[in-house]
Design a protein around this motif. Structure first.
Motif, mmCIF file in Angstrom:
data_model
loop_
_atom_site.group_PDB
_atom_site.id
_atom_site.type_symbol
_atom_site.label_atom_id
_atom_site.label_comp_id
_atom_site.label_asym_id
_atom_site.label_seq_id
_atom_site.Cartn_x
_atom_site.Cartn_y
_atom_site.Cartn_z
ATOM 1 N N GLN A 11 -6.392 -1.071 4.360
ATOM 2 C CA GLN A 11 -7.529 -1.624 5.074
ATOM 3 C C GLN A 11 -7.406 -3.144 5.185
ATOM 4 O O GLN A 11 -7.756 -3.730 6.218
ATOM 5 N N PHE A 12 -6.902 -3.764 4.140
ATOM 6 C CA PHE A 12 -6.642 -5.201 4.179
ATOM 7 C C PHE A 12 -5.642 -5.511 5.300
ATOM 8 O O PHE A 12 -5.826 -6.454 6.080
ATOM 9 N N ILE A 65 -7.371 -1.907 -8.828
ATOM 10 C CA ILE A 65 -6.487 -2.253 -7.716
ATOM 11 C C ILE A 65 -5.311 -3.076 -8.232
ATOM 12 O O ILE A 65 -5.478 -4.240 -8.623
ATOM 13 N N PRO A 66 -4.099 -2.512 -8.271
ATOM 14 C CA PRO A 66 -2.921 -3.294 -8.667
ATOM 15 C C PRO A 66 -2.690 -4.460 -7.700
ATOM 16 O O PRO A 66 -2.954 -4.352 -6.508
ATOM 17 N N GLN A 67 -2.185 -5.561 -8.270
ATOM 18 C CA GLN A 67 -1.920 -6.763 -7.494
ATOM 19 C C GLN A 67 -0.415 -7.006 -7.425
ATOM 20 O O GLN A 67 0.300 -6.836 -8.420
ATOM 21 N N PRO A 68 0.101 -7.433 -6.269
ATOM 22 C CA PRO A 68 1.533 -7.747 -6.176
ATOM 23 C C PRO A 68 1.865 -8.980 -7.001
ATOM 24 O O PRO A 68 1.074 -9.915 -7.066
ATOM 25 N N ALA A 69 3.010 -8.962 -7.647
ATOM 26 C CA ALA A 69 3.403 -10.056 -8.525
ATOM 27 C C ALA A 69 4.626 -10.772 -7.964
ATOM 28 O O ALA A 69 5.488 -10.146 -7.336
ATOM 29 N N PRO A 70 4.706 -12.094 -8.183
ATOM 30 C CA PRO A 70 5.925 -12.821 -7.788
ATOM 31 C C PRO A 70 7.153 -12.173 -8.423
ATOM 32 O O PRO A 70 7.131 -11.765 -9.591
ATOM 33 N N GLY A 71 8.207 -12.068 -7.665
ATOM 34 C CA GLY A 71 9.428 -11.443 -8.153
ATOM 35 C C GLY A 71 9.484 -9.948 -7.950
ATOM 36 O O GLY A 71 10.518 -9.314 -8.218
ATOM 37 N N LEU A 72 8.387 -9.340 -7.461
ATOM 38 C CA LEU A 72 8.371 -7.885 -7.289
ATOM 39 C C LEU A 72 9.439 -7.394 -6.314
ATOM 40 O O LEU A 72 10.141 -6.423 -6.622
ATOM 41 N N GLY A 81 0.813 -1.205 0.000
ATOM 42 C CA GLY A 81 0.000 0.000 0.000
ATOM 43 C C GLY A 81 0.852 1.263 0.000
ATOM 44 O O GLY A 81 0.533 2.242 -0.687
ATOM 45 N N CYS A 82 1.935 1.243 0.755
ATOM 46 C CA CYS A 82 2.824 2.411 0.793
ATOM 47 C C CYS A 82 3.474 2.650 -0.564
ATOM 48 O O CYS A 82 3.595 3.798 -1.016
ATOM 49 N N LEU A 83 3.898 1.580 -1.228
ATOM 50 C CA LEU A 83 4.477 1.725 -2.564
ATOM 51 C C LEU A 83 3.459 2.314 -3.544
ATOM 52 O O LEU A 83 3.788 3.199 -4.346
ATOM 53 N N LEU A 84 2.228 1.828 -3.479
ATOM 54 C CA LEU A 84 1.193 2.341 -4.376
ATOM 55 C C LEU A 84 0.909 3.816 -4.110
ATOM 56 O O LEU A 84 0.687 4.604 -5.044
ATOM 57 N N HIS A 85 0.920 4.205 -2.856
ATOM 58 C CA HIS A 85 0.698 5.621 -2.520
ATOM 59 C C HIS A 85 1.797 6.488 -3.115
ATOM 60 O O HIS A 85 1.529 7.597 -3.621
ATOM 61 N N LEU A 86 3.024 6.010 -3.103
ATOM 62 C CA LEU A 86 4.144 6.785 -3.629
ATOM 63 C C LEU A 86 4.029 7.028 -5.130
ATOM 64 O O LEU A 86 4.573 8.015 -5.634
ATOM 65 N N VAL A 87 3.348 6.131 -5.858
ATOM 66 C CA VAL A 87 3.201 6.332 -7.300
ATOM 67 C C VAL A 87 1.832 6.894 -7.663
ATOM 68 O O VAL A 87 1.449 6.912 -8.830
ATOM 69 N N GLY A 88 1.085 7.354 -6.662
ATOM 70 C CA GLY A 88 -0.149 8.080 -6.927
ATOM 71 C C GLY A 88 -1.416 7.254 -6.942
ATOM 72 O O GLY A 88 -2.490 7.785 -7.231
ATOM 73 N N HIS A 89 -1.342 5.955 -6.606
ATOM 74 C CA HIS A 89 -2.546 5.118 -6.547
ATOM 75 C C HIS A 89 -3.125 5.201 -5.136
ATOM 76 O O HIS A 89 -3.055 4.255 -4.353
ATOM 77 N N ARG A 90 -3.713 6.325 -4.790
ATOM 78 C CA ARG A 90 -4.135 6.578 -3.413
ATOM 79 C C ARG A 90 -5.294 5.681 -2.988
ATOM 80 O O ARG A 90 -5.326 5.191 -1.858
ATOM 81 N N GLU A 91 -6.281 5.482 -3.882
ATOM 82 C CA GLU A 91 -7.415 4.636 -3.518
ATOM 83 C C GLU A 91 -6.991 3.187 -3.348
ATOM 84 O O GLU A 91 -7.434 2.495 -2.418
ATOM 85 N N ALA A 92 -6.122 2.719 -4.255
ATOM 86 C CA ALA A 92 -5.628 1.350 -4.129
ATOM 87 C C ALA A 92 -4.786 1.187 -2.866
ATOM 88 O O ALA A 92 -4.835 0.143 -2.202
ATOM 89 N N ALA A 93 -4.018 2.218 -2.517
ATOM 90 C CA ALA A 93 -3.243 2.172 -1.273
ATOM 91 C C ALA A 93 -4.176 2.031 -0.080
ATOM 92 O O ALA A 93 -3.918 1.233 0.845
ATOM 93 N N GLN A 94 -5.279 2.776 -0.102
ATOM 94 C CA GLN A 94 -6.254 2.673 0.985
ATOM 95 C C GLN A 94 -6.808 1.252 1.069
ATOM 96 O O GLN A 94 -6.974 0.708 2.170
#
Length: 253
Positions: free
Chosen positions: A134-135, A236-243, A117-130
């Motif tokens: 929450q998860f 909502i972006p999903q984490p991928a193996p190898g990320l 979530g923190c990574l997503l917030h840094l690239v501007g995906h604020r709703e997905a970070a939220q």
């Protein structure tokens, strides 16, 4: 000199940062800002004191932050505190382990969701970070609950902010009662982001800017698979193996 002082400040923050919830007791955001300016960091993060509604006008964004800095509004203060918390989380020694546990679909890891979530917030995906915070908070991460408190305060959603403030305190109390040991994933060592990037995120916070990742790192996150179009949070972006390994190999160029 300023350069030496700033370097020592960032060294201290990165050395003491922890991503798992047990490291975040008794957080005081005003004291943390003062420590950031002095170079005497204690990065424990949970129930913050209320930010003042009014305060001194901030320095221009290209100047180092002064000790005890206050922003004009509660929204600006919360935004700065959230930027600092996020930078500490993604720069913490255990962030790579936590994210690795999340991308391994055999385990659902709240602390990995916090980091993602923190990574997503840094690239501007604020709703997905939220969504991911929450998860994570639902899984017991009080640091994620703290990020949600600041996130809603940034948006002037004070009722929601107080809810997550209360959840932060509740989760902290539950952790102290359980005394559960922090989990650790074997097999993955090193930091989630290269050293220069971790330092630059904190340097941007120190200067009063909103921290941003380099374009090469943002590109890694923007290539992630997106699922659905959630009614509340959008795509909502999903984490991928190898990320985690890909982020660790990223460079500033």
């Amino acid at each position: 000199m300023r350069g030496t002082h700033e370097h020592r400040t960032i060294d201290a923050l990165l050395e003491e940062a922890e991503v798992l919830g047990g490291a975040y007791d008794d957080y005081d955001s005003a004291a943390a800002r003062e420590r950031l300016a002095r170079g005497q960091a204690d990065t424990r993060l949970p129930a913050p004191r209320r930010s003042p509604e009014q305060g001194d006008r901030p320095s221009p964004p290209d100047r180092p932050a002064a000790a005890g800095r206050r922003y004009r509004t509660a929204h600006e203060q919360a935004a700065h505190d959230l930027d600092l918390a996020i930078s500490l989380v993604v720069g913490a020694p255990r962030a790579a382990d936590s994210l690795a546990r999340l991308v391994d679909h055999r385990r659902v890891d709240p602390e990995g969701a916090l980091v993602f979530g923190c990574l997503l917030h840094l690239v501007g995906h604020r709703e997905a970070a939220q969504f991911w915070w929450q998860f994570a908070a639902g899984g017991g991460s009080r640091t994620a609950a703290f990020c949600l408190y600041l996130h809603h305060r940034c948006l002037a959603e004070f009722r929601d902010a107080e809810y997550w403030r209360d959840q932060t305190a509740r989760l902290r109390g539950a952790h102290r009662a359980s005394r559960a040991p922090a989990a650790s994933a074997p097999g993955l060592r090193g930091f989630l982001l290269p050293d220069a990037i971790r330092r630059d995120l904190l340097r941007q916070c120190h200067r009063g800017r909103h921290p941003r990742l380099p374009p090469a790192v943002e590109a890694v996150l923007n290539r992630l698979r997106v699922t659905g179009d959630d009614e509340d949070f959008g795509e909502i972006p999903q984490p991928a193996p190898g990320l985690p390994a890909e982020l660790a190999r990223s460079r500033t160029g």
